[in-house]
Design a protein around this motif. Structure first.
Motif, mmCIF file in Angstrom:
data_model
loop_
_atom_site.group_PDB
_atom_site.id
_atom_site.type_symbol
_atom_site.label_atom_id
_atom_site.label_comp_id
_atom_site.label_asym_id
_atom_site.label_seq_id
_atom_site.Cartn_x
_atom_site.Cartn_y
_atom_site.Cartn_z
ATOM 1 N N LEU A 216 0.816 -1.215 0.000
ATOM 2 C CA LEU A 216 0.000 0.000 0.000
ATOM 3 C C LEU A 216 0.848 1.263 0.000
ATOM 4 O O LEU A 216 0.402 2.325 -0.376
ATOM 5 N N GLN A 217 2.099 1.127 0.417
ATOM 6 C CA GLN A 217 2.933 2.322 0.544
ATOM 7 C C GLN A 217 3.202 2.995 -0.794
ATOM 8 O O GLN A 217 3.385 4.197 -0.862
ATOM 9 N N ILE A 219 1.332 3.520 -3.234
ATOM 10 C CA ILE A 219 0.193 4.141 -3.894
ATOM 11 C C ILE A 219 0.065 5.611 -3.549
ATOM 12 O O ILE A 219 0.100 6.005 -2.400
ATOM 13 N N ARG A 221 -1.573 8.935 -2.687
ATOM 14 C CA ARG A 221 -2.797 9.201 -1.939
ATOM 15 C C ARG A 221 -3.931 9.567 -2.872
ATOM 16 O O ARG A 221 -3.742 10.272 -3.847
ATOM 17 N N GLY A 222 -5.103 9.088 -2.558
ATOM 18 C CA GLY A 222 -6.275 9.472 -3.334
ATOM 19 C C GLY A 222 -6.538 8.562 -4.509
ATOM 20 O O GLY A 222 -7.664 8.460 -4.967
ATOM 21 N N ASP B 8 -11.715 16.498 -5.856
ATOM 22 C CA ASP B 8 -10.481 17.170 -6.274
ATOM 23 C C ASP B 8 -10.548 17.538 -7.748
ATOM 24 O O ASP B 8 -10.003 18.533 -8.168
ATOM 25 N N GLY B 222 -10.508 11.486 1.482
ATOM 26 C CA GLY B 222 -9.407 12.427 1.371
ATOM 27 C C GLY B 222 -9.151 13.217 2.643
ATOM 28 O O GLY B 222 -8.055 13.696 2.858
ATOM 29 N N GLU B 225 -6.627 11.592 5.081
ATOM 30 C CA GLU B 225 -5.242 11.726 4.622
ATOM 31 C C GLU B 225 -4.667 13.093 4.979
ATOM 32 O O GLU B 225 -3.462 13.263 5.098
ATOM 33 N N LEU B 256 -2.278 2.663 7.343
ATOM 34 C CA LEU B 256 -2.297 2.283 5.921
ATOM 35 C C LEU B 256 -1.768 3.385 5.021
ATOM 36 O O LEU B 256 -1.383 3.147 3.883
ATOM 37 N N PHE B 257 -1.770 4.622 5.540
ATOM 38 C CA PHE B 257 -1.348 5.732 4.683
ATOM 39 C C PHE B 257 0.158 5.945 4.747
ATOM 40 O O PHE B 257 0.778 5.718 5.783
ATOM 41 N N PRO B 258 0.750 6.378 3.642
ATOM 42 C CA PRO B 258 2.187 6.680 3.651
ATOM 43 C C PRO B 258 2.488 7.804 4.653
ATOM 44 O O PRO B 258 1.612 8.619 4.946
#
Lengths: 362, 362
Positions: A216-217, A219, A221-222, B8, B222, B225, B256-258
């Motif tokens: 997942l890293q 990817i 964001r969004g 966006d 979004g 994030e 899960l988010f970078p």
């Protein structure tokens, strides 16, 4: 762009990304190489007859920044419009190395064997800077490019993402009028081009490669939120187990997002473009999505919204291009921005100074 | 906006959200109620002396759409600029019902007791349509509004989100010059206003309420994030266990988010604004973030990027406003859009027709 999570903030700014580069025609279709310009009627007739050579020449006009070319292009697009809209439009994105070309080649070859007419277009704003977009390299899709039913077109080159995207959107109209059943819009998977592609397709596929550890890293964001489906490619050899793990990871991640307005629940499948396995599953997902969204009315509603979006986007792009490509503004912009970055002048006064300079010319 | 994940895409279009409504001054500060206009120097001196009444009148000029008011406002902003930038800017968002007002009241009251000067601003584009934004209702924050150190300002009303956001951004400069240590920018948590707020604050807090079952479903795509931290409010009474569960859910989701460019790893805390518990933990998170990002240089870098962003955003907004507020265009837009929606005319030809009409007036 310094921080990825700010991409959407900058959406109003995409035109500026191209300010540094003067507009230029697609390097693959330089004027000197070009076929002589025809009358609009000749392009229209050729396109409606499915003449690929004429179609290709018309797309060159669409991509051209010469006013004379644009004048003809707009006439041709307008005449083709009533014959457009019948294709399935699929966006495909993925980070470099995900195997987009190989996947599209594998998928495209199967579609062509099934007597489908496939057009592969691309949106890659970097094509201008890099001169010769990776998406422009036809040799990537050697097998597919030999198919009579396939029309492969590199990314148009333009002064801005907005310009590139608009030209691709217009090319879709011409391809559909020429009788193509499937339009694939490929993007590089590194930023805003995904948003542009997403706004012109029915189904948006995220192609992901496994074996990188935390899948997942990688990817942006969004992008995962935009995906109607995920294909985990390179599920072959020693990668099979990793791909299955990744599939579960994506399943869990997708479950965290609210159900999109389409009502469709995105899911992930594994495939191997090299071994031609699972590619059918990906296409079945696309077909199921089409059936599902056509039944619940989202398909039509989404296309209508996209048409409206493109009217405003075209207006906005034109207004911003006129400003940022104005010679006086181009000359003054750098110093003004530098002063703002040094906090010597407020963002707002800087903006007003430039706007006054611009308006005094009108 | 039909589909959340497309927000966006529409960033370039925000101005259009306001096309339907004519520009108007903030309903809370109608001209007839207004104090007489002063000389720029008077506003500047008053603001630098921390005179809240003068500050309030100056903000009214910033919010005004009258050219005469704007001329003074820009002079005042420019003079205040060297004295701005010293406050902590915190964005707070959350869906309606998350308890934003109660939370800000609880947090703000504590800050004021600690002799901090707090300004609470708001971005709510809906305030125009609804006439009287929920964020404009001062009675929500009765305790806080009685504090001498608190300056509470409703959302400015304007023709577009871009306009509302720009005015709030300009108001921050004035509040900081007036000596406020902390600026809170509140948004309604239902769309693009978050992006605007995020682009003008140092720390972006997502206030989430629990007890809704799946805590993640309520969140606009979004927004998570964007969050530098999450506060799970209403962690009181029978809600305590649910809040703790939610905290874990968010912990997993955030993982899960970078890692954002700030290098800071967002996390979730629980609090109860009603019982005044955990609010200190939220503020400690903010202070830790400030220390962390000032040390690694992100704090300054982010502010510089924001200043640059606002210069371009102001230019773009002005260019689009001039078009969409043009009487001839306003008159033609509706029919043209309808024709596009009926697929009678292409998005591009529709755009070009309107642009020609506009340019022929210049």
């Amino acid at each position: 762009m310094e921080h990825p999570e700010n991409d959407d903030q900058y959406a109003g700014l995409v035109v500026n990304a191209g300010v540094a580069q003067p507009p230029s025609v697609n390097p693959y279709f330089r004027p000197k190489k070009r076929a002589p310009r025809l009358a609009p009627e000749a392009y229209i007739e050729g396109i409606l007859n499915g003449d690929i050579t004429i179609l290709s020449q018309a797309v060159t006009l669409v991509e051209s920044n010469l006013p004379a070319d644009q004048a003809i292009a707009q006439k041709v697009i307008e005449a083709c419009l009533p014959y457009s809209g019948n294709a399935i439009r699929v966006g495909i994105t993925g980070v470099p190395g995900a195997g987009k070309s190989t996947f599209i080649e594998a998928l495209g070859t199967e579609l062509c064997k099934a007597a489908q007419k496939l057009a592969v277009l691309a949106i890659d704003p970097s094509s201008e800077r890099s001169k010769g977009s990776i998406l422009g390299d036809k040799t990537r899709m050697q097998e597919l490019s030999t198919q009579d039913n396939a029309f492969i077109r590199p990314s148009p080159s333009a002064g801005s993402l907005g310009g590139v995207a608009r030209k691709t959107r217009e090319t879709i109209v011409l391809c559909e009028a020429a009788g193509f059943d499937t339009i694939i819009v490929e993007t590089v998977g590194v930023g805003q081009s995904e948003t542009a592609a997403h706004s012109m397709v029915d189904f948006f596929l995220l192609l992901q490669v496994t074996g990188t550890g935390d899948e997942l890293q990688g990817i942006k964001r969004g992008i995962m939120e935009m995906a109607d489906g995920i294909a985990i490619n390179k599920c072959d050899g020693s990668n099979v187990d990793k791909a299955r793990v990744a599939k579960t990871q994506f399943k869990n991640a997708l479950a965290l997002f609210p159900t999109p307005e389409s009502g469709w629940h995105p899911y992930a499948v594994t495939c191997s473009a090299v071994e031609h396995t699972g590619v059918q599953d990906v296409w079945k997902m696309v077909e199921d999505y089409m059936t599902f969204t056509k039944r619940n009315g989202y398909f039509k509603r989404n296309r209508t919204q996209q048409a409206k979006y493109w009217m405003y986007e075209t207006i906005n792009q034109h207004l911003l291009d006129s400003f940022y490509h104005n010679p006086e503004i181009e000359a003054a912009l750098e110093d003004t921005e530098a002063a703002v970055l040094r906090n010597e002048i407020s963002s707002f006064v800087a903006a007003h100074n430039l706007l006054n300079q611009y308006n005094n010319q009108q």
